[in-house]
Design an enzyme around this catalytic site. Structure first.
Site, PDB file in Angstrom:
ATOM      1  N   LYS A  38     -47.634 -75.116 -35.033  1.00  0.00           N
ATOM      2  CA  LYS A  38     -48.893 -74.498 -34.601  1.00  0.00           C
ATOM      3  C   LYS A  38     -48.807 -72.971 -34.658  1.00  0.00           C
ATOM      4  CE  LYS A  38     -51.056 -74.319 -30.006  1.00  0.00           C
ATOM      5  NZ  LYS A  38     -51.051 -74.970 -28.688  1.00  0.00           N
ATOM      6  N   THR A 133     -33.552 -82.142 -24.091  1.00  0.00           N
ATOM      7  CA  THR A 133     -32.668 -81.202 -23.403  1.00  0.00           C
ATOM      8  C   THR A 133     -31.881 -81.887 -22.290  1.00  0.00           C
ATOM      9  OG1 THR A 133     -32.766 -79.343 -21.856  1.00  0.00           O
ATOM     10  CG2 THR A 133     -34.752 -80.615 -22.057  1.00  0.00           C
ATOM     11  N   ASP A 134     -30.747 -81.292 -21.940  1.00  0.00           N
ATOM     12  CA  ASP A 134     -29.977 -81.821 -20.796  1.00  0.00           C
ATOM     13  C   ASP A 134     -30.663 -81.478 -19.477  1.00  0.00           C
ATOM     14  OD1 ASP A 134     -29.506 -79.077 -20.753  1.00  0.00           O
ATOM     15  OD2 ASP A 134     -27.320 -79.230 -20.633  1.00  0.00           O
ATOM     16  N   GLU A 135     -31.682 -80.598 -19.522  1.00  0.00           N
ATOM     17  CA  GLU A 135     -32.323 -80.172 -18.271  1.00  0.00           C
ATOM     18  C   GLU A 135     -33.080 -81.313 -17.595  1.00  0.00           C
ATOM     19  OE1 GLU A 135     -34.163 -76.297 -18.428  1.00  0.00           O
ATOM     20  OE2 GLU A 135     -32.848 -75.662 -20.049  1.00  0.00           O
ATOM     21  N   TYR A 158     -41.034 -77.291 -17.228  1.00  0.00           N
ATOM     22  CA  TYR A 158     -40.516 -77.519 -18.585  1.00  0.00           C
ATOM     23  C   TYR A 158     -39.705 -78.806 -18.645  1.00  0.00           C
ATOM     24  CZ  TYR A 158     -37.141 -77.260 -22.419  1.00  0.00           C
ATOM     25  OH  TYR A 158     -36.346 -77.573 -23.494  1.00  0.00           O
ATOM     26  N   LYS A 162     -40.406 -82.423 -20.618  1.00  0.00           N
ATOM     27  CA  LYS A 162     -39.482 -83.014 -21.602  1.00  0.00           C
ATOM     28  C   LYS A 162     -39.052 -84.408 -21.133  1.00  0.00           C
ATOM     29  CE  LYS A 162     -38.033 -81.416 -24.891  1.00  0.00           C
ATOM     30  NZ  LYS A 162     -38.565 -81.362 -26.291  1.00  0.00           N
ATOM     31  N   ASN A 187     -27.692 -75.897 -23.768  1.00  0.00           N
ATOM     32  CA  ASN A 187     -28.286 -74.631 -24.230  1.00  0.00           C
ATOM     33  C   ASN A 187     -27.742 -74.213 -25.597  1.00  0.00           C
ATOM     34  OD1 ASN A 187     -28.679 -74.606 -21.259  1.00  0.00           O
ATOM     35  ND2 ASN A 187     -29.531 -72.586 -21.681  1.00  0.00           N
ATOM     36  N   TYR A 215     -30.313 -63.122 -13.170  1.00  0.00           N
ATOM     37  CA  TYR A 215     -30.996 -63.765 -12.047  1.00  0.00           C
ATOM     38  C   TYR A 215     -30.006 -64.169 -10.954  1.00  0.00           C
ATOM     39  CZ  TYR A 215     -34.789 -64.614 -15.500  1.00  0.00           C
ATOM     40  OH  TYR A 215     -35.767 -64.496 -16.456  1.00  0.00           O
TER      41      TYR A 215
HETATM   42  P1  NAD Z   1     -38.883 -72.514 -29.729  1.00  0.00           P
HETATM   43  O1  NAD Z   1     -39.761 -72.151 -28.586  1.00  0.00           O
HETATM   44  O2  NAD Z   1     -38.057 -71.453 -30.375  1.00  0.00           O
HETATM   45  O3  NAD Z   1     -39.768 -73.189 -30.896  1.00  0.00           O
HETATM   46  C1  NAD Z   1     -40.770 -74.125 -30.627  1.00  0.00           C
HETATM   47  C2  NAD Z   1     -41.632 -74.258 -31.880  1.00  0.00           C
HETATM   48  O4  NAD Z   1     -42.615 -75.294 -31.630  1.00  0.00           O
HETATM   49  C3  NAD Z   1     -42.405 -72.981 -32.223  1.00  0.00           C
HETATM   50  O5  NAD Z   1     -42.298 -72.736 -33.612  1.00  0.00           O
HETATM   51  C4  NAD Z   1     -43.838 -73.300 -31.823  1.00  0.00           C
HETATM   52  O6  NAD Z   1     -44.809 -72.616 -32.628  1.00  0.00           O
HETATM   53  C5  NAD Z   1     -43.894 -74.805 -32.058  1.00  0.00           C
HETATM   54  N1  NAD Z   1     -44.920 -75.484 -31.237  1.00  0.00           N
HETATM   55  C6  NAD Z   1     -45.097 -75.398 -29.898  1.00  0.00           C
HETATM   56  N2  NAD Z   1     -46.148 -76.163 -29.517  1.00  0.00           N
HETATM   57  C7  NAD Z   1     -46.625 -76.749 -30.644  1.00  0.00           C
HETATM   58  C8  NAD Z   1     -47.679 -77.656 -30.908  1.00  0.00           C
HETATM   59  N3  NAD Z   1     -48.478 -78.093 -29.931  1.00  0.00           N
HETATM   60  N4  NAD Z   1     -47.877 -78.077 -32.183  1.00  0.00           N
HETATM   61  C9  NAD Z   1     -47.067 -77.626 -33.200  1.00  0.00           C
HETATM   62  N5  NAD Z   1     -46.077 -76.755 -33.012  1.00  0.00           N
HETATM   63  C10 NAD Z   1     -45.851 -76.315 -31.745  1.00  0.00           C
HETATM   64  O7  NAD Z   1     -37.984 -73.715 -29.194  1.00  0.00           O
HETATM   65  P2  NAD Z   1     -36.475 -74.117 -29.556  1.00  0.00           P
HETATM   66  O8  NAD Z   1     -35.563 -73.395 -28.662  1.00  0.00           O
HETATM   67  O9  NAD Z   1     -36.302 -74.042 -31.025  1.00  0.00           O
HETATM   68  O10 NAD Z   1     -36.481 -75.654 -29.107  1.00  0.00           O
HETATM   69  C11 NAD Z   1     -36.901 -76.673 -30.009  1.00  0.00           C
HETATM   70  C12 NAD Z   1     -36.788 -78.019 -29.321  1.00  0.00           C
HETATM   71  O11 NAD Z   1     -35.441 -78.232 -28.887  1.00  0.00           O
HETATM   72  C13 NAD Z   1     -37.660 -78.157 -28.078  1.00  0.00           C
HETATM   73  O12 NAD Z   1     -38.201 -79.450 -28.056  1.00  0.00           O
HETATM   74  C14 NAD Z   1     -36.687 -77.957 -26.928  1.00  0.00           C
HETATM   75  O13 NAD Z   1     -37.100 -78.663 -25.785  1.00  0.00           O
HETATM   76  C15 NAD Z   1     -35.419 -78.545 -27.508  1.00  0.00           C
HETATM   77  N6  NAD Z   1     -34.155 -78.007 -26.974  1.00  0.00           N
HETATM   78  C16 NAD Z   1     -33.948 -76.650 -26.957  1.00  0.00           C
HETATM   79  C17 NAD Z   1     -32.732 -76.160 -26.488  1.00  0.00           C
HETATM   80  C18 NAD Z   1     -32.435 -74.678 -26.488  1.00  0.00           C
HETATM   81  O14 NAD Z   1     -31.413 -74.260 -25.963  1.00  0.00           O
HETATM   82  N7  NAD Z   1     -33.253 -73.843 -27.105  1.00  0.00           N
HETATM   83  C19 NAD Z   1     -31.754 -77.042 -26.015  1.00  0.00           C
HETATM   84  C20 NAD Z   1     -32.011 -78.430 -26.053  1.00  0.00           C
HETATM   85  C21 NAD Z   1     -33.220 -78.887 -26.535  1.00  0.00           C
HETATM   86  P1  TYD Z   2     -32.563 -69.370 -20.586  1.00  0.00           P
HETATM   87  O1  TYD Z   2     -32.045 -68.753 -21.833  1.00  0.00           O
HETATM   88  O2  TYD Z   2     -33.958 -69.060 -20.152  1.00  0.00           O
HETATM   89  O3  TYD Z   2     -32.328 -70.962 -20.748  1.00  0.00           O
HETATM   90  P2  TYD Z   2     -32.524 -72.159 -19.649  1.00  0.00           P
HETATM   91  O4  TYD Z   2     -33.294 -71.661 -18.497  1.00  0.00           O
HETATM   92  O5  TYD Z   2     -33.266 -73.187 -20.436  1.00  0.00           O
HETATM   93  O6  TYD Z   2     -31.127 -72.586 -19.285  1.00  0.00           O
HETATM   94  O7  TYD Z   2     -31.600 -68.986 -19.392  1.00  0.00           O
HETATM   95  C1  TYD Z   2     -30.220 -69.296 -19.399  1.00  0.00           C
HETATM   96  C2  TYD Z   2     -29.647 -68.875 -18.057  1.00  0.00           C
HETATM   97  O8  TYD Z   2     -29.710 -67.451 -17.952  1.00  0.00           O
HETATM   98  C3  TYD Z   2     -30.406 -69.406 -16.863  1.00  0.00           C
HETATM   99  O9  TYD Z   2     -29.486 -69.720 -15.822  1.00  0.00           O
HETATM  100  C4  TYD Z   2     -31.290 -68.258 -16.434  1.00  0.00           C
HETATM  101  C5  TYD Z   2     -30.461 -67.036 -16.797  1.00  0.00           C
HETATM  102  N1  TYD Z   2     -31.207 -65.829 -17.200  1.00  0.00           N
HETATM  103  C6  TYD Z   2     -30.933 -64.598 -16.563  1.00  0.00           C
HETATM  104  O10 TYD Z   2     -30.075 -64.515 -15.656  1.00  0.00           O
HETATM  105  N2  TYD Z   2     -31.628 -63.488 -16.958  1.00  0.00           N
HETATM  106  C7  TYD Z   2     -32.586 -63.549 -17.950  1.00  0.00           C
HETATM  107  O11 TYD Z   2     -33.209 -62.494 -18.264  1.00  0.00           O
HETATM  108  C8  TYD Z   2     -32.851 -64.805 -18.596  1.00  0.00           C
HETATM  109  C9  TYD Z   2     -33.886 -64.906 -19.686  1.00  0.00           C
HETATM  110  C10 TYD Z   2     -32.122 -65.911 -18.179  1.00  0.00           C
END
Ligand code: NAD
Ligand code: TYD
Length: 352
Positions: A38, A133-135, A158, A162, A187, A215
Site C-alpha cells: 500500500k 512476531t515473538d511479541e 501491535y 498480530k 527482533n 526508554y
Molecule cells: P515495515 O513497517 O518496515 O513494513 C511493512 C510494509 O507493509 C510497508 O511496506 C507498508 O507499506 C506495508 N503495508 C502496511 N499496511 C499495508 C496494507 N494494508 N496493505 C498493503 N501493504 C501494507 O515492517 P517490517 O519490520 O518489515 O515487518 C514486516 C512483517 O514482519 C510484519 O508483519 C511484522 O509484524 C513482522 N515482524 C517484524 C519483525 C521486526 O523486527 N521488524 C520481527 C518479527 C516479525
Molecule cells: P523497537 O525497535 O521499537 O522494537 P520492539 O518494540 O518491537 O521490540 O524497540 C526495541 C527496544 O528498544 C524496545 O525495548 C524499546 C526500546 N527503544 C528505546 O529504548 N528507545 C527508542 O528510541 C526506541 C525506538 C526503542
C-alpha cells in the site's frame, strides 16, 4: 515445493524488501514475485531499486491495500497467484500505542481478507505463509524462552493485532484445510529498516551527534536476528515446513537495549571519531518508559533447527558491524526518508 507466482505483501518495507532481494537470488526459486504494498509511511519503493531490471519478467509491483477485497481478487487472478508470503502490517509498537486503529485494520482485517481469497483459489493454491512476531507471547521474566507451546499473552495493540492474525491463519488451516505455515520471529535488524526502530534510530542519531533516547532503565531485553537470517528461515519453512505448523525463529542474541546503544556508540567512535575524542556514550539519555513495555523476549528455535536444519549464521557483533556500515554508506537513503523528499517523490509517482 516450488511456487510459480508468489505474492509477497508488504514487500516495500524492511523485511519484505530484504526477502525479495534474497529470494530472487536463490537458485531454487525460479518463479515470479508479485509485490503488493500500500506504500504507507514505512513502504519505500527505493528499497527495491534495481530489482526489476536485474530480474526481467520476474518482479512485479502492485500498489494496493491488502484490505481491498476487489483489488486483491483481481491481482490473485491476473497473476495466477499460487502462494502468499504475508509481511504487510503496521509494525511499530509506539505508533500502535498512540493510534491503534490502523493496526486492527491492516493486521487483522488485511490477513482475513487474504486468507478468504486464498481459500477460494482451490487446489491450485499451494501455501499461505504468515510472518509474525515473538511479541504475541508477551513478556518473560529473567529466565526461560518462548516455545511454540507458550500461551499467547500480547501486551501492546501491535502484538494483540498480530496475535489475532496468527489465530486466523491457524483457524483457516484447521477449518478449511488451507495450506499454511507461520513463523514467530524475534527482533530483526539490518539494511533498509525504517529509522524509527531502535537500531537505525540510534545509528543515525549517534552518527550525527544527536541525543540517544533510551526508554526506562534500558535493561529491557530483545533477542536480535540479522534480517537475512530471517529471510532464509522463512524460505526454508515455505519449502519444507509442515503445513499447519508454527515455527519460532530467533537469533540466540539476547541483549539489553542499553548494551546495544553502547556498542553502537563505541563502534561509531572507532569508525568516525568525534572532534577532540569526545565519546558518544555521553549522548545517551534515559527517557520516560513506553507504557506496557515488555521486559524480555527470548526465543527457543530448536523446532526449526531440529526439523528443518535452520540456525542463524550471523552473530550480533558481525551483524551490527555490517548494519552500521550499511547506514553510513547509505546515508542519502535515510536523509531522503527523514527530509520528506521521499514523501514528495511518492506524491509525484503514486499520488501520495
Ligand atoms: P515495515 O513497517 O518496515 O513494513 C511493512 C510494509 O507493509 C510497508 O511496506 C507498508 O507499506 C506495508 N503495508 C502496511 N499496511 C499495508 C496494507 N494494508 N496493505 C498493503 N501493504 C501494507 O515492517 P517490517 O519490520 O518489515 O515487518 C514486516 C512483517 O514482519 C510484519 O508483519 C511484522 O509484524 C513482522 N515482524 C517484524 C519483525 C521486526 O523486527 N521488524 C520481527 C518479527 C516479525
Ligand atoms: P523497537 O525497535 O521499537 O522494537 P520492539 O518494540 O518491537 O521490540 O524497540 C526495541 C527496544 O528498544 C524496545 O525495548 C524499546 C526500546 N527503544 C528505546 O529504548 N528507545 C527508542 O528510541 C526506541 C525506538 C526503542
Amino acid at each position: 515445493m516450488t511456487f510459480n507466482n508468489l505474492m509477497v505483501t508488504g514487500g516495500c518495507g524492511f523485511i519484505g524488501s530484504n526477502f525479495i532481494r534474497y529470494l530472487l537470488g536463490e537458485e531454487d526459486f525460479q518463479g515470479r514475485i508479485i509485490n503488493v504494498d500500500k506504500l504507507t509511511y514505512a513502504g519505500n519503493p527505493e528499497n527495491l531499486s534495481g530489482v526489476e531490471e536485474a530480474y526481467p519478467g520476474r518482479y512485479f509491483f502492485e500498489r494496493a491495500d491488502v484490505c481491498d477485497a476487489e483489488r486483491m481478487k483481481e491481482i490473485f487472478a491476473r497473476y495466477d497467484v499460487d502462494a502468499v508470503c504475508h509481511f504487510a502490517a503496521e509494525s511499530h509498537v509506539d505508533r500502535s500505542i498512540r493510534r491503534p486503529e490502523g493496526f486492527i485494520y491492516s493486521n487483522i482485517f488485511g490477513t482475513f481478507n487474504l486468507l478468504e481469497i486464498a481459500r477460494h483459489r482451490g487446489d491450485a493454491f499451494k501455501l499461505f505463509h504468515h510472518v509474525s512476531t515473538d511479541e504475541v507471547y508477551g513478556s518473560l521474566g529473567p529466565e526461560g524462552l518462548f516455545t511454540e507451546e507458550t500461551p499467547y499473552r500480547p501486551n501492546s495493540p501491535y502484538s494483540a493485532s498480530k496475535a489475532a492474525s496468527d489465530h486466523l491463519v491457524r483457524a483457516y488451516h484447521e477449518t478449511y484445510g488451507l495450506p499454511t505455515t507461520l513463523s514467530n520471529c524475534s527482533n530483526n535488524y539490518g539494511p533498509y529498516q525504517f529509522p524509527e526502530k531502535l537500531l537505525p534510530l540510534m545509528i543515525l542519531n549517534a552518527s550525527e551527534g544527536k541525543t540517544l533516547p533510551v526508554y526506562g532503565d534500558g535493561r529491557n531485553v530483545r533477542d536480535w536476528l540479522y534480517v537475512t537470517d530471517h529471510c532464509e528461515a522463512i524460505w526454508t519453512i515455505m519449502k519444507r515446513g509442515r503445513r499447519g505448523e508454527t515455527y519460532n525463529v530467533g537469533g540466540a542474541s539476547e541483549m539489553e537495549n542499553i548494551v546495544i546503544v553502547e556498542m553502537i556508540c563505541d563502534l561509531l567512535d572507532e569508525l568516525m571519531p568525534l572532534e577532540g575524542g569526545a565519546k558518544r556514550r555521553s549522548l545517551i539519555t534515559f527517557v520516560k518508559d513506553r507504557p506496557g513495555h515488555d521486559r524480555r523476549y527470548a526465543i527457543d528455535f530448536s523446532k526449526i533447527n531440529r526439523e528443518l536444519g535452520w540456525s542463524p549464521k550471523e552473530s550480533f557483533a558481525t551483524g551490527l558491524r555490517k548494519t552500521v556500515d550499511w547506514y553510513l554508506k547509505n546515508r542519502p537513503w535515510a536523509d531522503r526518508i527523514r527530509s520528506g523528499e521521499y514523501r514528495r517523490w511518492m506524491e509525484e509517482h503514486y499520488g501520495g
